[in-house]
Each structure stands twice: as C-alpha cells, then as structure tokens.
Design a protein around this motif. Structure first.
Motif, PDB file in Angstrom:
ATOM      1  N   TRP A 217      34.259  35.639  28.415  1.00 26.89           N
ATOM      2  CA  TRP A 217      35.231  34.986  27.541  1.00 26.89           C
ATOM      3  C   TRP A 217      36.012  36.014  26.723  1.00 26.89           C
ATOM      4  N   GLY A 218      37.264  35.717  26.419  1.00 24.07           N
ATOM      5  CA  GLY A 218      38.043  36.500  25.446  1.00 24.07           C
ATOM      6  C   GLY A 218      38.950  37.542  26.070  1.00 24.07           C
ATOM      7  N   GLU A 219      39.762  38.153  25.217  1.00 26.09           N
ATOM      8  CA  GLU A 219      40.809  39.065  25.659  1.00 26.09           C
ATOM      9  C   GLU A 219      40.270  40.258  26.456  1.00 26.09           C
ATOM     10  N   GLN A 220      39.094  40.774  26.010  1.00 24.88           N
ATOM     11  CA  GLN A 220      38.513  41.952  26.674  1.00 24.88           C
ATOM     12  C   GLN A 220      37.885  41.608  28.018  1.00 24.88           C
ATOM     13  N   ALA A 221      37.764  40.291  28.266  1.00 23.66           N
ATOM     14  CA  ALA A 221      37.002  39.849  29.440  1.00 23.66           C
ATOM     15  C   ALA A 221      37.633  40.327  30.751  1.00 23.66           C
ATOM     16  N   LEU A 222      38.968  40.498  30.771  1.00 18.85           N
ATOM     17  CA  LEU A 222      39.623  40.936  32.011  1.00 18.85           C
ATOM     18  C   LEU A 222      39.011  42.251  32.480  1.00 18.85           C
ATOM     19  N   THR A 223      38.923  43.215  31.560  1.00 18.25           N
ATOM     20  CA  THR A 223      38.406  44.527  31.958  1.00 18.25           C
ATOM     21  C   THR A 223      36.882  44.546  31.966  1.00 18.25           C
ATOM     22  N   ASP A 224      36.235  43.844  31.005  1.00 15.61           N
ATOM     23  CA  ASP A 224      34.757  43.821  30.976  1.00 15.61           C
ATOM     24  C   ASP A 224      34.192  43.293  32.294  1.00 15.61           C
ATOM     25  N   SER A 225      34.887  42.308  32.861  1.00 10.53           N
ATOM     26  CA  SER A 225      34.347  41.653  34.055  1.00 10.53           C
ATOM     27  C   SER A 225      34.374  42.555  35.290  1.00 10.53           C
ATOM     28  N   LEU A 226      35.055  43.709  35.177  1.00 16.47           N
ATOM     29  CA  LEU A 226      35.104  44.634  36.324  1.00 16.47           C
ATOM     30  C   LEU A 226      33.786  45.406  36.494  1.00 16.47           C
ATOM     31  N   THR A 227      33.043  45.546  35.396  1.00 19.89           N
ATOM     32  CA  THR A 227      31.806  46.333  35.468  1.00 19.89           C
ATOM     33  C   THR A 227      30.821  45.690  36.436  1.00 19.89           C
ATOM     34  N   GLY A 228      30.443  46.456  37.433  1.00 20.69           N
ATOM     35  CA  GLY A 228      29.460  45.959  38.399  1.00 20.69           C
ATOM     36  C   GLY A 228      29.991  44.877  39.330  1.00 20.69           C
ATOM     37  N   LEU A 229      31.306  44.667  39.319  1.00 19.93           N
ATOM     38  CA  LEU A 229      31.884  43.614  40.174  1.00 19.93           C
ATOM     39  C   LEU A 229      31.834  44.052  41.641  1.00 19.93           C
ATOM     40  N   PRO A 230      31.166  43.295  42.496  1.00 17.25           N
ATOM     41  CA  PRO A 230      31.062  43.733  43.888  1.00 17.25           C
ATOM     42  C   PRO A 230      32.286  43.330  44.712  1.00 17.25           C
ATOM     43  N   ALA A 231      33.479  43.771  44.284  1.00 18.50           N
ATOM     44  CA  ALA A 231      34.690  43.353  45.002  1.00 18.50           C
ATOM     45  C   ALA A 231      35.270  44.517  45.796  1.00 18.50           C
ATOM     46  N   ASP A 232      35.754  44.220  46.996  1.00 17.77           N
ATOM     47  CA  ASP A 232      36.456  45.225  47.805  1.00 17.77           C
ATOM     48  C   ASP A 232      37.905  45.343  47.371  1.00 17.77           C
ATOM     49  N   LEU A 233      38.410  44.281  46.719  1.00 15.99           N
ATOM     50  CA  LEU A 233      39.826  44.244  46.350  1.00 15.99           C
ATOM     51  C   LEU A 233      40.026  43.311  45.165  1.00 15.99           C
ATOM     52  N   VAL A 234      40.863  43.754  44.221  1.00 18.41           N
ATOM     53  CA  VAL A 234      41.257  42.896  43.098  1.00 18.41           C
ATOM     54  C   VAL A 234      42.692  42.449  43.321  1.00 18.41           C
ATOM     55  N   LEU A 235      42.959  41.166  43.153  1.00 18.65           N
ATOM     56  CA  LEU A 235      44.347  40.707  43.098  1.00 18.65           C
ATOM     57  C   LEU A 235      44.719  40.572  41.627  1.00 18.65           C
ATOM     58  N   ASN A 236      45.668  41.385  41.177  1.00 21.08           N
ATOM     59  CA  ASN A 236      46.119  41.318  39.782  1.00 21.08           C
ATOM     60  C   ASN A 236      47.344  40.413  39.741  1.00 21.08           C
ATOM     61  N   ALA A 237      47.101  39.123  39.519  1.00 23.49           N
ATOM     62  CA  ALA A 237      48.196  38.143  39.470  1.00 23.49           C
ATOM     63  C   ALA A 237      48.255  37.466  38.110  1.00 23.49           C
ATOM     64  N   VAL A 238      47.787  38.171  37.068  1.00 21.40           N
ATOM     65  CA  VAL A 238      47.996  37.628  35.727  1.00 21.40           C
ATOM     66  C   VAL A 238      49.462  37.849  35.380  1.00 21.40           C
ATOM     67  N   SER A 239      49.955  37.094  34.416  1.00 23.37           N
ATOM     68  CA  SER A 239      51.344  37.308  34.020  1.00 23.37           C
ATOM     69  C   SER A 239      51.384  38.149  32.748  1.00 23.37           C
ATOM     70  N   GLY A 240      52.448  38.909  32.593  1.00 25.51           N
ATOM     71  CA  GLY A 240      52.694  39.630  31.352  1.00 25.51           C
ATOM     72  C   GLY A 240      51.946  40.943  31.217  1.00 25.51           C
ATOM     73  N   ILE A 241      52.007  41.489  30.006  1.00 25.63           N
ATOM     74  CA  ILE A 241      51.479  42.818  29.724  1.00 25.63           C
ATOM     75  C   ILE A 241      49.950  42.856  29.840  1.00 25.63           C
ATOM     76  N   ALA A 242      49.297  41.705  29.827  1.00 26.35           N
ATOM     77  CA  ALA A 242      47.835  41.654  29.998  1.00 26.35           C
ATOM     78  C   ALA A 242      47.428  42.308  31.315  1.00 26.35           C
ATOM     79  N   GLY A 243      48.379  42.371  32.254  1.00 23.35           N
ATOM     80  CA  GLY A 243      48.065  42.989  33.542  1.00 23.35           C
ATOM     81  C   GLY A 243      47.927  44.497  33.467  1.00 23.35           C
TER      82      GLY A 243
END
Ligand code: NDP
Ligand code: MG
Length: 381
Positions: free
Chosen positions: A78-104
C-alpha cells in the motif's frame, strides 16, 4: 512461461496488456498488478489472473473495499512507495510500466537499477528522466522494450534495436487529433468532451487531451531523442490522419522503412511483452490494402499546435522535466474545468521561462523540480 508484472493494470494500456495475456494463454503469467485508486477494477483483474502481489498507491482508499472484493489472499503493498517497494524479491522476467504520469519515473529508475527488463509505456519517465535515465540505462544495460506505438514502430524498423546510427531522420507519425481541421480559435475554446473524442485511438484521458493539443507528439519527440539518441533536428513529425503508419525511419541511403497496420495498442504491447514469440493467433487484425485506398501525409501546423515548438525548445534547453510537469498540470486544470484548452501551451511557455537553466542531475532532483513546476503552473490558473 514468462512472468510479468503489470504496473498501471487498471488503465487503458494496462487493461489491454491483460487482454494480451488472456489471448496468449500459456505464454505469460502475471506476478503483480497495480492501480492507484480503482480498487474494484483491480480486484476483478486480480481474481481473474491471481497474481501473488498487488500494489495500491492511492493514499485515500478504503482498504476494506479491496479485501472484501478479492476471492484469494495475495500480498498487498500500500501507499506511494509501494511501486518501488514491491520490486524487492519480485520473481518477474519483465515489468510493464504502464502507470500514468511522473510516478513512472522512480519505478523505471528502480527497474533499471535492479536489472529488471522493462516494457516501457510510461513516456513521462523518459521525458522527465532525460539524461539521468539515459545514463542509468547505459550504465546498467537493462533491456527496455518500447510500448508507445511510434517508438515501437521505429524500434522494429531498426531491426529490434535502439541503434539509429544508420538513420538520417526518424519520422514520428501523428493522427492530428480531433482538431486537425478545426480552426485554431475554435479549438482554443473546445469543451472537455470535444478534446476527449480522439478519432483513431482509445486512450486514458491525459494522453487523449495531449493528442488534441499535439503536446503528446512533443513528448514523443523527446522520448525518441532519449531512446534512440537522435538529435532534435533528426526527429520530425508528420501527420497521417488514419493512424495506419505508426512511424518511419529514413536511412542515410535515403531508403525509408515504415511500420504500417491498423491502430491497436495491443499490437505494440504484445511485441514488447513477448518479442517475436507471440502466440499462433496475433492480437491485431490484418490490414487490407484494397480497403485502405490511399494513405495521406500532412505537415503539422506549428502555429495552431504551439506545444510542438515548445517541446523542441524544452529539448534544446534541457527543460524536458519542466515541459512534462507543466503540461501534466495544465491538462489536469483543463480536465477540472479551470482553464481553457487554449491556455495549455501558454502555461507551458510560462513554466519553461520561469525554470530556465535548472537542469536536475538525479531522480530526486527531477521529482523536486516536478513538484515546484506543478505548484507554479497551478498558481497561473
Ligand atoms: P490511464 O490513465 O488509462 O491509466 C493509468 C494507470 O496508472 C491506472 O492503472 C492508474 O490507476 C495508474 N496510476 C495513476 N496514477 C498513478 C500514480 N500516481 N501512481 C501509480 N499508479 C498510478 O493511462 P494510459 O493507460 O492511457 O497511459 C499509461 C501510460 O502509457 C502513460 O504514460 C501514457 O502516456 C502511456 N501511453 C498510453 C497509450 C494509450 O494508448 N493509452 C499509448 C502510448 C503511451 P487507477 O486506475 O487506479 O487510477
Ligand atoms: Mg504514441
């Protein structure tokens, strides 16, 4: 199975990406979905794709609404930091960055630093990130795959590469938006509904207004400069009203390669997610040239669409973060009914003048500048 994380899953690009996942069963597995505040849409997608992680960045949301709508128990950030926090340990081969605005931007920077290959739809992160992001990209060598249809087309014309050393000119095509044939003074007073009625693409509200003012093409010129390393005068805009030609590369030997097809964002999304390994049934419909007849090109009217010249000016003055923030804020003011459409370029111009010479050198500095530009732009309304 390629494991993907879809940031901005409830938006126009995000939901079309989920449609690609649906159609490419057995090829893509969803590890994470994110939204800002549309919890019901997030819950519906989560219940269908069952990712182990969800991200909600909006501060004023009722968490219970999401928890009760879910029929399983994912880990939720939850929360503003969650975008980057959720990357830790994320078992993803690829991220799609489709957020809008400067948050990306912080999300893109974090993906580059963590060497997570990224399908990039969020153009604001490249535009505002400029040299800071380009340097980080070069230093880390993290793979990027363009999603914005023009840049995806150029990437394909360059042989699935960002190496434009053999290119003389990148021709970015534009539909011209809903006001292509509307007189400038009438366009300046257009309503919200008129500005949101795009003739060829169905997109989120911000980018749709940007298409009406052609600020979107300005952002894309900047995006092309930082993705392909071309000089501003090697990037040109040409109007192709039907949005059939997605962009073109003119090589030094004068030959031109174009990518042509029906306008359907799922095509570049699928390519960015799967490369050439897409399933047997491509998502797009084939174009029938017997039906098309002619494809016309027009030169953009720089007097009527001042946002284009302002974007080139921002590029020359290294003020692309200012251009991005001022435009974003001006569009929000227009959508809120506080300014007229015609005031958008005026506000951008005043912000560019106000912040001249301030060139940020880190993501943190860009974020601070972004917020100062927004405060200034709002004060003009
Ligand atoms: P939308 O407005 O439709 O969707 C935006 C997505 O980002 C939603 O999931 C939204 O969540 C989420 N979001 C909004 N604000 C924040 C925030 N502050 N932090 C985290 N997430 C947030 O946008 P589009 O899909 O149209 O565009 C997404 C990006 O792709 C933009 O950068 C746009 O320029 C680019 N793009 C879009 C194209 C298109 O066809 N739409 C084409 C080419 C590029 P919620 O739903 O909860 O608000
Ligand atoms: Mg585009």
């Amino acid at each position: 199975m390629k494991k993907i994380a879809v940031y901005g899953a409830t938006g126009s690009v995000g939901s079309q990406a989920l449609d690609v996942v649906r159609r490419c069963r057995g090829l893509l597995e969803v590890e994470l979905l994110s939204c800002c505040s549309r919890l019901q849409e997030l819950a519906a997608a989560a219940n269908e794709f069952r990712p182990p992680r969800l991200v909600v960045t909006g501060e004023n949301v009722n968490r219970e609404d999401l928890l009760t709508a879910l029929d399983y128990e994912p880990r939720i950030f939850w929360g503003e930091q969650a975008l980057t926090d959720s990357l830790t340990g994320l078992p993803a081969d690829l991220v799609l960055n489709a957020v809008s605005g400067i948050a990306g931007l912080p999300l893109l920077a974090a993906c580059l630093e963590a060497h997570v290959p990224t399908a990039l739809s969020n153009k604001e992160s490249i535009v505002a990130g400029a040299d800071v992001i380009r340097t980080l990209w070069e230093q880390t060598g993290t793979p990027l795959y363009p999603v914005d249809s023009e840049h995806a087309a150029i990437y394909e014309c360059l042989g699935d590469s960002f190496d434009a050393s053999e290119a003389a000119v990148l021709w970015l095509t534009a539909s011209g938006g809903p006001f292509l044939d509307v007189p400038a003074d009438q366009m300046a007073h257009a309503s919200r509904e008129e500005a949101l009625a795009h003739p060829t693409w169905n997109m989120g509200p911000k980018i749709t207004v940007d298409s009406a003012t052609m600020a979107n093409k300005g952002l894309e010129v900047i995006e092309a400069r930082y993705l392909f390393g071309m000089e501003p005068d090697q990037i040109r805009i040409v109007i192709q009203p039907g949005s059939l030609v997605h962009s073109m590369v003119q090589f030094r030997d004068t030959t031109v390669l174009a990518q042509i097809g029906l306008p359907d964002m799922r095509v570049p999304i699928e390519r960015a997610l799967l490369g050439r390994d897409a399933g047997e049934k491509p998502v797009g419909r084939p174009l029938d040239f017997w039906e098309v007849g002619s494809i016309g090109f027009r030169r953009p009217d720089l007097g009527k669409f001042p946002c284009i010249a302002l974007a080139y000016e921002a590029l020359r003055e290294k003020e692309t973060a200012v251009f991005n923030a001022a435009d974003d804020e001006a569009v929000a003011l227009f959508l809120a009914g506080r300014i007229e459409l015609g005031a958008i370029p005026e506000l951008i111009e005043r912000a560019l003048a106000e912040f001249r010479g301030e060139v940020p050198s880190s993501v943190e500095e860009i974020m601070r500048l972004d917020s100062a530009v927004r405060t200034f732009t709002r004060s003009l309304a």
